[in-house]
Write an enzyme that holds these catalytic residues in place. Sequence first.
Site, PDB file in Angstrom:
ATOM      1  CG  LEU C 222      -1.787   1.187   1.448  1.00  0.00           C
ATOM      2  CD1 LEU C 222      -2.800   1.271   0.336  1.00  0.00           C
ATOM      3  CD2 LEU C 222      -2.470   1.132   2.804  1.00  0.00           C
ATOM      4  CG  ASP C 223      -0.568   4.567   0.409  1.00  0.00           C
ATOM      5  OD1 ASP C 223      -1.273   4.464  -0.611  1.00  0.00           O
ATOM      6  OD2 ASP C 223      -1.012   4.863   1.521  1.00  0.00           O
ATOM      7  CD  GLU C 224       5.927   1.575   1.308  1.00  0.00           C
ATOM      8  OE1 GLU C 224       7.105   1.543   0.899  1.00  0.00           O
ATOM      9  OE2 GLU C 224       5.573   2.247   2.300  1.00  0.00           O
TER      10      GLU C 224
END
Lengths: 279, 279, 279, 279
Positions: C222-224
């Site tokens: 996530l969000d990486e």
Amino acid sequence: MNKTLILIECKDEVGLVALISRVLANHNLNITAMREFVDETADRFFARIECSGNDFSEEELFTTLQSGLPQPAEVTINPNPEKRIMVLVTKEYHCLADILVRDLFNTLGGKVCCVAGNYDSLRPFTEKFDIPFHYVTHENKTKQEFEKELLQIAGSCQPDYIILAKFMRILSPEFVDQYKGRIINIHHSFLPAFVGASPYRQAFERGVKLIGATAHFVTSNLDEGPIIVQRIIPVNHTFGVSEMVKAGKEIEKAVLSRAMQLVFEDRVFITGNKTIIFE
Amino acid sequence: MNKTLILIECKDEVGLVALISRVLANHNLNITAMREFVDETADRFFARIECSGNDFSEEELFTTLQSGLPQPAEVTINPNPEKRIMVLVTKEYHCLADILVRDLFNTLGGKVCCVAGNYDSLRPFTEKFDIPFHYVTHENKTKQEFEKELLQIAGSCQPDYIILAKFMRILSPEFVDQYKGRIINIHHSFLPAFVGASPYRQAFERGVKLIGATAHFVTSNLDEGPIIVQRIIPVNHTFGVSEMVKAGKEIEKAVLSRAMQLVFEDRVFITGNKTIIFE
Amino acid sequence: MNKTLILIECKDEVGLVALISRVLANHNLNITAMREFVDETADRFFARIECSGNDFSEEELFTTLQSGLPQPAEVTINPNPEKRIMVLVTKEYHCLADILVRDLFNTLGGKVCCVAGNYDSLRPFTEKFDIPFHYVTHENKTKQEFEKELLQIAGSCQPDYIILAKFMRILSPEFVDQYKGRIINIHHSFLPAFVGASPYRQAFERGVKLIGATAHFVTSNLDEGPIIVQRIIPVNHTFGVSEMVKAGKEIEKAVLSRAMQLVFEDRVFITGNKTIIFE
Amino acid sequence: MNKTLILIECKDEVGLVALISRVLANHNLNITAMREFVDETADRFFARIECSGNDFSEEELFTTLQSGLPQPAEVTINPNPEKRIMVLVTKEYHCLADILVRDLFNTLGGKVCCVAGNYDSLRPFTEKFDIPFHYVTHENKTKQEFEKELLQIAGSCQPDYIILAKFMRILSPEFVDQYKGRIINIHHSFLPAFVGASPYRQAFERGVKLIGATAHFVTSNLDEGPIIVQRIIPVNHTFGVSEMVKAGKEIEKAVLSRAMQLVFEDRVFITGNKTIIFE
């Protein structure tokens, strides 16, 4: 006609602007510029008021405001317009140079009383500007011993503000407490991204497209203090860590400089872990 | 508790903030946010005041302020919070689309009453949004005839503001006078650079490294009216005219949108050929 | 003369530019613009080459390059210039509206084949643009069931890219794997600051002076994923959470739009967890 | 392995990249980074090529390229990496200070050989840095006499570039011709807005919302030379002329500094009245 600057911080209440402006009028002061803000979370009122008029007693005005405002209240009338500044450095020159040049040409909004470094390398540069340089190594010392020496220097300099101009040591809560709300740091990232060490390396590895810098008041929590100024610059895939460091220095210098200007002009109030800035 | 918005514009004088805040207190109004500015060149005072309190007569407050302030004074209490908007277009869709989408989702801060175009090409798009589109060609007409038709449409729409959303005809002083201070244009350059036609071509030929857009009130002097918002974007040698046009559309849309927001929230005052904006 | 676009990604080696330009010359292709970059950490070479010339066999050129370059190599000649786009939404309209308007006026650089939402509220808006809207609620379903429905829709749409236009559900690694490097998300913060939920609330509580948005490829973390575009806007102490959300929408829309443009023009390469962008 | 920098400027022609990369390969040079651009209006090709490899004759390579490229061609191999800099000043310190500090810490990308001023006031500051300061008043002299003195100083300094660091005299075409493409000026406005004198006063009177600075090569037409770098900062109605001047100094310094960096790293080509910059 003289200019009078009044800073007010107190519990919020209905009718404060009317109350304050009536008091000022009673002291023959004319409001030329007024900025105010209510921090609703903290239930606190903040105001920065510029007035003209010189037919009044500063003590009387202070007493009337201080006692008339909802408590706890803090009133400051005509704060010292030229702050005394102590600068702490390590090895990097760019922020120090910016400060010393402005100091020399009287555009810093304060006067540098001394520079202290945990390395001796910026001494020659500092001394070009006829500013005393104190070399205080951190080696072979406890943090307590190291900071005691810094505090002694600070004690003889009596600074209004201590500027961490790329000072790469973490100050203890004890040190910070002695200069609460009066230590300003420049952190070389866009906080809260990349707290701690090597932010540019972290930024490089994450592949960000912007890097930034943050000037903030120092509290006992590393990189967690109230933020004053933040700015960014775009980067791209061609930037290695060293290019980011180089580009970052430009923005660090500009951000710290702007933060000092705002603070030294008494435009910055601290509320909890945030700042209110009347630009 | 109700919110009350008060706009004041009057001759400058000592003690205005005290006077105004006393009047408001007398009407049981508590100032929650106040912004003021003195245009010293014009000797005019401007204020935007948000108050809470609902136990007052709007007429009485108006009369007290209007008659008590240094003349000439202009007081507005609770201006219409939802402005009526007429949009003029030519062929480009990007600003119009931004306006119609915000209108549809009620985030424009106003309501679009109609769109008029000197070409018919944006009709299908406009009608998707159930907004009337008026096609008023400028061909085979005098400027006077052309504008008479526009004014008739405006007359039945009764707009608070007319937005020139890439409307490529120059309005006559007669037209402008009827909506003085109420016509907003988006000019596709960083004024005062590149006034007049083909600003991107001019920018390309000059080899600038930034292009910009300017939202301004329309006066009878082309591209000379009070500026509301300006922004720029970087360009480089790889941008031909068409790349500049394309990049420029993004900034034009954003600038016009921001200007409308500020104006529709009654944050913008006009003083001479400038604006005062209480953001 | 036809334009030919060639994308190359291969192991790095001495002499690659000479090798490639010789092969192109042998196929009567003239390089009009060439951008290349070596990711030294990954030992990979990336190039985007625009050529003119139409007297060549695409298959022969492909074979010569693909077999002649250091392995592993990936060569693409004339990728589909109009990408097929599937858009996933929840309730917020601003990014979707930007996409559908550009799609309508053929300035998206792709064609939207369908929109799917886990709420039905954006259906009427989508259908104004004659784009099919699929309502796929996530309620009373396992994530697997929910995603199976989305994958079926995707299967019939066959998108080159899936755009998460403020889609507020987290996709499983299984879903992401099926569209590896082809799902673009807009995150409403300046990553890696404020990952996860409620970034504006986090930003408000931290007292930052800038807020931002990040468009990135979606990976299973996530969000990486690899960042494509980031931008920021200044905020100050007067911004509550809702003002940040409002201001943030403008920047989210602009950032996602720019990211799509870059990706759809085949200017973006992924290397590890980063992007290389030949603007 | 040594790094070799090659700058090429020649008539455009089909196959130039292939031609050049073949020549380099024949001289055992491996291209590590290459940027090129064709100015179609001028029919000129520009390239900046970084290579590795040290088993070649610079003279042979030069001859092969210079004679093999379409004429007129200009080839430069390994230009002097540390430019010699002469700085001209009047009374303002901010740009000079930036240059001298970088010079001292070897981050200017060049070495300052001397400073000349038409006032003597910056002498003490300059001499702190052990740089010779030449006072050349313009008073009671013809422009020719004044410039003759400057040219004599330049003659003994032999600068690669002359930097006008807020030098408030206009140089004659005769002077400019002697250092064609080698004089860099910082103009305190966003050109072409506000050419000529008192740009901040002009900006104040026009009520702009942004002010800027422009670094450009000096040609015989005042403020009309090829632009290298431009940047802006936002201003608002609270900025008087003196606040604009103060804010402007920050951006002037940053813009000039960036322009010098780009020029001294041989990233800037001049084509007609524009620049091509390979950042």
